[in-house]
Design a protein around this motif. Structure first.
Motif, PDB file in Angstrom:
ATOM      1  N   VAL A  87       0.905  -1.113   0.051  1.00 32.18           N
ATOM      2  CA  VAL A  87      -0.058  -0.037  -0.076  1.00 32.18           C
ATOM      3  C   VAL A  87       0.983   1.226  -0.067  1.00 32.18           C
ATOM      4  O   VAL A  87       1.798   1.457   0.754  1.00 32.18           O
ATOM      5  CB  VAL A  87      -0.890   0.077   1.388  1.00 32.18           C
ATOM      6  N   LYS A  88       0.937   2.261  -0.929  1.00 29.10           N
ATOM      7  CA  LYS A  88       1.514   3.337  -1.203  1.00 29.10           C
ATOM      8  C   LYS A  88       0.819   4.497  -0.595  1.00 29.10           C
ATOM      9  O   LYS A  88       1.763   5.564  -0.297  1.00 29.10           O
ATOM     10  CB  LYS A  88       1.823   3.338  -2.634  1.00 29.10           C
ATOM     11  N   GLY A  89      -0.391   4.562  -0.711  1.00 27.28           N
ATOM     12  CA  GLY A  89      -0.961   5.732  -0.017  1.00 27.28           C
ATOM     13  C   GLY A  89      -2.252   5.485   0.565  1.00 27.28           C
ATOM     14  O   GLY A  89      -2.733   4.287   0.437  1.00 27.28           O
ATOM     15  N   TYR A  90      -3.115   6.437   0.927  1.00 24.76           N
ATOM     16  CA  TYR A  90      -4.227   6.203   1.562  1.00 24.76           C
ATOM     17  C   TYR A  90      -5.294   7.356   1.340  1.00 24.76           C
ATOM     18  O   TYR A  90      -4.950   8.383   0.940  1.00 24.76           O
ATOM     19  CB  TYR A  90      -4.381   5.998   3.172  1.00 24.76           C
ATOM     20  N   PRO A  91      -6.357   7.114   1.190  1.00 25.17           N
ATOM     21  CA  PRO A  91      -7.216   5.539   1.274  1.00 25.17           C
ATOM     22  C   PRO A  91      -6.787   4.706   0.478  1.00 25.17           C
ATOM     23  O   PRO A  91      -6.941   4.995  -0.704  1.00 25.17           O
ATOM     24  CB  PRO A  91      -8.811   6.009   1.654  1.00 25.17           C
ATOM     25  N   THR A  92      -6.687   3.495   0.717  1.00 26.88           N
ATOM     26  CA  THR A  92      -6.469   2.323  -0.352  1.00 26.88           C
ATOM     27  C   THR A  92      -7.617   1.325   0.204  1.00 26.88           C
ATOM     28  O   THR A  92      -7.560   0.907   1.237  1.00 26.88           O
ATOM     29  CB  THR A  92      -5.211   1.702  -0.313  1.00 26.88           C
ATOM     30  N   LEU A  93      -8.349   0.907  -0.976  1.00 24.76           N
ATOM     31  CA  LEU A  93      -9.499  -0.248  -0.556  1.00 24.76           C
ATOM     32  C   LEU A  93      -8.785  -1.555  -1.322  1.00 24.76           C
ATOM     33  O   LEU A  93      -8.368  -1.485  -2.523  1.00 24.76           O
ATOM     34  CB  LEU A  93     -10.616  -0.045  -0.997  1.00 24.76           C
ATOM     35  N   ILE A  94      -8.786  -2.697  -0.699  1.00 29.98           N
ATOM     36  CA  ILE A  94      -8.396  -3.940  -1.121  1.00 29.98           C
ATOM     37  C   ILE A  94      -9.354  -4.903  -0.773  1.00 29.98           C
ATOM     38  O   ILE A  94      -9.541  -5.100   0.315  1.00 29.98           O
ATOM     39  CB  ILE A  94      -7.101  -4.265  -0.600  1.00 29.98           C
ATOM     40  N   LEU A  95      -9.994  -5.480  -1.856  1.00 32.30           N
ATOM     41  CA  LEU A  95     -10.968  -6.575  -1.748  1.00 32.30           C
ATOM     42  C   LEU A  95     -10.200  -7.790  -1.887  1.00 32.30           C
ATOM     43  O   LEU A  95      -9.593  -8.194  -2.954  1.00 32.30           O
ATOM     44  CB  LEU A  95     -11.780  -6.468  -3.050  1.00 32.30           C
ATOM     45  N   LEU A  96     -10.419  -8.741  -1.042  1.00 34.05           N
ATOM     46  CA  LEU A  96      -9.810 -10.033  -0.858  1.00 34.05           C
ATOM     47  C   LEU A  96     -10.750 -11.137  -0.853  1.00 34.05           C
ATOM     48  O   LEU A  96     -11.837 -11.047  -0.536  1.00 34.05           O
ATOM     49  CB  LEU A  96      -9.047 -10.068   0.596  1.00 34.05           C
ATOM     50  N   LYS A  97     -10.642 -12.220  -1.621  1.00 30.94           N
ATOM     51  CA  LYS A  97     -11.661 -13.337  -1.740  1.00 30.94           C
ATOM     52  C   LYS A  97     -10.769 -14.474  -1.352  1.00 30.94           C
ATOM     53  O   LYS A  97      -9.863 -14.869  -1.730  1.00 30.94           O
ATOM     54  CB  LYS A  97     -11.975 -13.467  -3.350  1.00 30.94           C
ATOM     55  N   ASP A  98     -11.357 -15.143  -0.236  1.00 26.44           N
ATOM     56  CA  ASP A  98     -10.559 -16.433   0.286  1.00 26.44           C
ATOM     57  C   ASP A  98      -9.110 -15.960   0.919  1.00 26.44           C
ATOM     58  O   ASP A  98      -8.197 -16.748   0.508  1.00 26.44           O
ATOM     59  CB  ASP A  98     -10.846 -17.575  -0.421  1.00 26.44           C
ATOM     60  N   GLY A  99      -8.843 -14.801   1.054  1.00 24.53           N
ATOM     61  CA  GLY A  99      -7.236 -14.360   1.513  1.00 24.53           C
ATOM     62  C   GLY A  99      -6.567 -13.928   0.390  1.00 24.53           C
ATOM     63  O   GLY A  99      -5.518 -13.394   0.605  1.00 24.53           O
ATOM     64  N   GLN A 100      -7.015 -13.783  -0.872  1.00 25.94           N
ATOM     65  CA  GLN A 100      -6.149 -13.489  -2.209  1.00 25.94           C
ATOM     66  C   GLN A 100      -6.542 -12.080  -2.637  1.00 25.94           C
ATOM     67  O   GLN A 100      -8.000 -11.986  -2.836  1.00 25.94           O
ATOM     68  CB  GLN A 100      -6.308 -14.604  -3.243  1.00 25.94           C
ATOM     69  N   GLU A 101      -5.891 -11.039  -2.910  1.00 26.36           N
ATOM     70  CA  GLU A 101      -6.342  -9.786  -3.471  1.00 26.36           C
ATOM     71  C   GLU A 101      -7.062 -10.148  -4.986  1.00 26.36           C
ATOM     72  O   GLU A 101      -6.249 -10.674  -5.720  1.00 26.36           O
ATOM     73  CB  GLU A 101      -5.115  -9.032  -3.533  1.00 26.36           C
ATOM     74  N   VAL A 102      -7.981  -9.534  -4.946  1.00 27.57           N
ATOM     75  CA  VAL A 102      -8.685  -9.562  -6.285  1.00 27.57           C
ATOM     76  C   VAL A 102      -8.981  -8.283  -7.014  1.00 27.57           C
ATOM     77  O   VAL A 102      -9.308  -7.929  -8.260  1.00 27.57           O
ATOM     78  CB  VAL A 102     -10.211 -10.564  -6.296  1.00 27.57           C
ATOM     79  N   LYS A 103      -8.931  -7.182  -6.228  1.00 24.70           N
ATOM     80  CA  LYS A 103      -9.158  -5.928  -6.678  1.00 24.70           C
ATOM     81  C   LYS A 103      -8.626  -4.798  -5.772  1.00 24.70           C
ATOM     82  O   LYS A 103      -8.800  -5.021  -4.598  1.00 24.70           O
ATOM     83  CB  LYS A 103     -10.631  -5.578  -7.003  1.00 24.70           C
TER      84      LYS A 103
END
Length: 103
Positions: free
Chosen positions: A68-84
């Motif tokens: 994560v380089k800055g904020y706000p940052t939203l990360i969507l995880l599916k079963d522990g893996q980043e998807v978006k």
């Protein structure tokens, strides 16, 4: 209400299903505005996604792990893996669309 977590609890919660993580800073104006948007998203999709808030300054190891380089940052995880990932202040329709595309 959105749940703010630390790294230990975070690791317990991200393994199953869809989790949206908000990397934020307490001093960031757009982060504060995004919190209101995420409350609305949670009301709309709360049964489909878990929304967690991670303080950028208190969770450096996770900030580094997810690059994560800055904020706000939203990360969507599916079963522990980043998807978006989304950076900056986002609007409710864009966030809901991102979640629904990954259900």
């Amino acid at each position: 209400m959105l749940k703010e977590v630390e790294s230990t609890e975070f690791n317990e919660l991200v393994g199953n299903g869809l989790v949206l993580v908000d990397f934020f800073s307490t001093t960031c104006g757009p982060c504060k505005m995004l919190a209101f948007v995420l409350n609305d998203v949670e009301k709309a999709l709360g049964d489909k996604v878990t929304i967690l808030k991670l303080d950028f300054d208190k969770n450096k190891e996770l900030v580094d792990q997810y690059e994560v380089k800055g904020y706000p940052t939203l990360i969507l995880l599916k079963d522990g893996q980043e998807v978006k990932r989304m950076q900056g202040l986002q609007q409710k329709p864009a966030i809901i669309k991102m979640i629904e595309e990954n259900l």
